[in-house]
Design an enzyme around this catalytic site. Sequence first.
Site, PDB file in Angstrom:
ATOM      1  CB  CYS A 132     -12.017 -47.622  29.106  1.00 29.86           C
ATOM      2  SG  CYS A 132     -12.882 -46.351  30.049  1.00 29.86           S
ATOM      3  CB  SER A 162     -13.357 -50.387  37.735  1.00 36.89           C
ATOM      4  OG  SER A 162     -13.939 -50.745  36.500  1.00 36.89           O
ATOM      5  CG  HIS A 244     -16.739 -49.278  30.627  1.00 29.91           C
ATOM      6  ND1 HIS A 244     -16.877 -49.263  31.994  1.00 29.91           N
ATOM      7  CD2 HIS A 244     -15.827 -48.306  30.319  1.00 29.91           C
ATOM      8  CE1 HIS A 244     -16.085 -48.321  32.502  1.00 29.91           C
ATOM      9  NE2 HIS A 244     -15.438 -47.741  31.509  1.00 29.91           N
TER      10      HIS A 244
END
Length: 341
Positions: A132, A162, A244
């Site tokens: 990610c 998360s 993020h």
Amino acid sequence: MGYRVVVAGATGNVGREMLAILAEREFPIDELAVLASSRSTGDMVDFGETGKQYKIQNIENFDPTGWDMALFAIGSEATKLHAPRFAKAGCTVIDNSSLYRMDPDVPLIVPEVNPEAIDGYKAKNIIANPNCSTAQMVVALKPLHDAATVKRVVVATYQSVSGAGKEGMDELFEQSRNIFVGDSAEAKKFTKQIAFNVIPHIDSFLDDGSTKEEWKMVVETKKILDPKVKVIATCVRVPVFVGHSEAVHVELERELSAEDAQSILREAPGIMLIDKREDGGYITPVECVGDYATFVSRVREDSTVENGLAFWCVSDNLRKGAALNAVQIAELLGRRHLKKG
């Protein structure tokens, strides 16, 4: 004519997001199967906000023969068992785990960055989705690399809980509540208290002192963007539920002013430039949740190196960092190869 699509891991954060994005983007589906472990067999999951629900099937017993593609969000151990089985049956696997990312026979794809690399998928009939934190960074780096060639990247990440799954989100919530009422904030999922704290440690430590998360950002950026790019990362878990953030410092081969970089980023696919240089003229994780874009702010020149730039990058890690990128890979696979939709 549409596709026969499987979503494996449909009860997890990323699996549910995959279903939501398939629905939102009206992916051409003729038939959909949703899979999970035996614990969830028979449960119902929503297909986004369409009002449709699907019953969970046990992945152990599922026959992938005749299915076009499977979006996997089941972790490396389960992927090791099931991805080769699906691929051998002719169902192309788009895998969100780390298992195949550095396999030379498996393309690692961010569609805005290296779409042509998907042409190598037939070697194993598997396509890998990147980490990610890597995904959003390379989306922002690609237009700068095309314009002035990125030599070196120094990045510090601010990664939401998360990224560690439902357990991570639950721990932040429970610790925050417990601190307010004076109860224990014992760490279980994370190595230290995450509520009202930051932890410079994601994944396991390696011999050189870096963590596996940091290593992933290095090697994946090289594979996706350019093997010549030098990267060093410090990955930090922060008390944010979703989204993020990254502080990125880039050294380029050629001079590129901050103003020119802003103009390039403004027109780049997948990027939303929000950079007003005033109070609130930038994007934070709270504002990116639920959005497809990778947001870039705080673009400025870095005078400490020759041809240096710095910027702030934010994205919904459950979307661009995982589920959205997987669906975009599915769309790319359809356009370039399967051509049913």
